[in-house]
Design a protein around this motif. Structure first.
Motif, PDB file in Angstrom:
ATOM      1  N   ALA A   1       0.813  -1.215   0.000  1.00 53.81           N
ATOM      2  CA  ALA A   1       0.000   0.000   0.000  1.00 53.81           C
ATOM      3  C   ALA A   1       0.846   1.266   0.000  1.00 53.81           C
ATOM      4  O   ALA A   1       0.434   2.283  -0.536  1.00 53.81           O
ATOM      5  CB  ALA A   1      -0.937   0.000   1.210  1.00 53.81           C
ATOM      6  N   GLY A   2       2.065   1.228   0.560  1.00 54.40           N
ATOM      7  CA  GLY A   2       2.892   2.420   0.668  1.00 54.40           C
ATOM      8  C   GLY A   2       3.747   2.703  -0.557  1.00 54.40           C
ATOM      9  O   GLY A   2       4.401   3.721  -0.615  1.00 54.40           O
ATOM     10  N   THR A   3       3.734   1.814  -1.532  1.00 55.36           N
ATOM     11  CA  THR A   3       4.571   2.009  -2.708  1.00 55.36           C
ATOM     12  C   THR A   3       4.003   3.115  -3.582  1.00 55.36           C
ATOM     13  O   THR A   3       2.826   3.118  -3.902  1.00 55.36           O
ATOM     14  CB  THR A   3       4.670   0.703  -3.526  1.00 55.36           C
ATOM     15  OG1 THR A   3       5.209  -0.312  -2.688  1.00 55.36           O
ATOM     16  CG2 THR A   3       5.547   0.890  -4.746  1.00 55.36           C
ATOM     17  N   ARG A   4       4.838   4.032  -3.952  1.00 58.06           N
ATOM     18  CA  ARG A   4       4.436   5.140  -4.829  1.00 58.06           C
ATOM     19  C   ARG A   4       4.785   4.736  -6.260  1.00 58.06           C
ATOM     20  O   ARG A   4       5.835   5.084  -6.781  1.00 58.06           O
ATOM     21  CB  ARG A   4       5.150   6.420  -4.435  1.00 58.06           C
ATOM     22  CG  ARG A   4       4.807   6.898  -3.053  1.00 58.06           C
ATOM     23  CD  ARG A   4       5.589   8.130  -2.646  1.00 58.06           C
ATOM     24  NE  ARG A   4       6.384   8.670  -3.738  1.00 58.06           N
ATOM     25  CZ  ARG A   4       7.282   9.617  -3.619  1.00 58.06           C
ATOM     26  NH1 ARG A   4       7.534  10.145  -2.461  1.00 58.06           N
ATOM     27  NH2 ARG A   4       7.975  10.052  -4.655  1.00 58.06           N
ATOM     28  N   TRP A   5       3.889   3.988  -6.891  1.00 64.12           N
ATOM     29  CA  TRP A   5       4.129   3.495  -8.245  1.00 64.12           C
ATOM     30  C   TRP A   5       4.219   4.646  -9.228  1.00 64.12           C
ATOM     31  O   TRP A   5       3.604   5.698  -9.039  1.00 64.12           O
ATOM     32  CB  TRP A   5       3.015   2.528  -8.665  1.00 64.12           C
ATOM     33  CG  TRP A   5       2.968   1.319  -7.802  1.00 64.12           C
ATOM     34  CD1 TRP A   5       2.057   1.036  -6.828  1.00 64.12           C
ATOM     35  CD2 TRP A   5       3.894   0.221  -7.806  1.00 64.12           C
ATOM     36  NE1 TRP A   5       2.341  -0.158  -6.231  1.00 64.12           N
ATOM     37  CE2 TRP A   5       3.468  -0.691  -6.814  1.00 64.12           C
ATOM     38  CE3 TRP A   5       5.025  -0.081  -8.535  1.00 64.12           C
ATOM     39  CZ2 TRP A   5       4.143  -1.881  -6.539  1.00 64.12           C
ATOM     40  CZ3 TRP A   5       5.698  -1.267  -8.274  1.00 64.12           C
ATOM     41  CH2 TRP A   5       5.253  -2.141  -7.291  1.00 64.12           C
ATOM     42  N   LEU A   6       4.964   4.442 -10.283  1.00 72.91           N
ATOM     43  CA  LEU A   6       5.051   5.440 -11.344  1.00 72.91           C
ATOM     44  C   LEU A   6       3.770   5.409 -12.160  1.00 72.91           C
ATOM     45  O   LEU A   6       3.269   4.331 -12.495  1.00 72.91           O
ATOM     46  CB  LEU A   6       6.243   5.136 -12.257  1.00 72.91           C
ATOM     47  CG  LEU A   6       7.627   5.098 -11.603  1.00 72.91           C
ATOM     48  CD1 LEU A   6       8.692   4.759 -12.643  1.00 72.91           C
ATOM     49  CD2 LEU A   6       7.953   6.401 -10.908  1.00 72.91           C
TER      50      LEU A   6
END
Length: 162
Positions: A2-7
């Motif tokens: 949930a915390g991943t800031r995907w491109l």
């Protein structure tokens, strides 16, 4: 995660283009320098930095920082340059344990003979395809990336960007 800031799609496209361009540029510069001088871009950078240093010499530890190289890797590059008579190592006059790399006259001659072809390759592959506004933008973007990648300014002390 949930915390991943995907491109997002625009960032992904930009990232992949940037990655491909930088990898292709590095390969092209290595090929040109291998062809013209029998050395890699990293080995060429050692000659450039030494040529710009006071007395064409620099402590090995400082040269490693300036080339963003490990001491071990730099030692191998300098050893190859020594075999060709381009660089010599001397004891550091202020520290018995330290060594200084010195660009020889032969090394300077190789550098000055190789530089025109290298600059032409850089111009052709980077600057000729950009208009003046894009060159300015590339400079601004590169400086912003350096601020993140080299926050202490270790490389910019050797390669001034302003």
């Amino acid at each position: 995660m949930a915390g991943t800031r995907w491109l997002d799609s625009d960032e992904q496209r930009t990232w992949r283009a940037f990655l491909a361009a930088t990898e292709l540029l590095a390969d092209a510069l290595d090929r040109q320098l291998q062809s013209d001088a029998g050395m890699t871009h990293a080995a060429y950078a050692v000659l450039v930095i030494l040529s710009e240093a006071s007395d064409r010499s620099m402590r090995m530890s400082e040269l490693a920082r300036a080339t963003n190289s490990s001491q071990s890797r730099l030692s191998h590059v300098v050893a190859r340059h020594e075999e060709r008579g381009l660089v010599r190592r001397e004891r550091c006059p202020t520290d018995r344990r330290g060594q200084v790399a010195v660009l020889t006259d032969a090394g300077y001659d190789v550098l000055t003979a190789t530089a025109p072809g290298h600059v032409e390759t850089v111009r052709r592959l980077v600057f000729d395809g950009l208009d003046p506004t894009q060159i300015e933008q590339l400079g601004t973007i590169s400086q912003a990336l350096l601020a993140v990648l080299d926050p202490e300014g270790k490389l910019s002390a050797v390669f001034p960007v302003s």
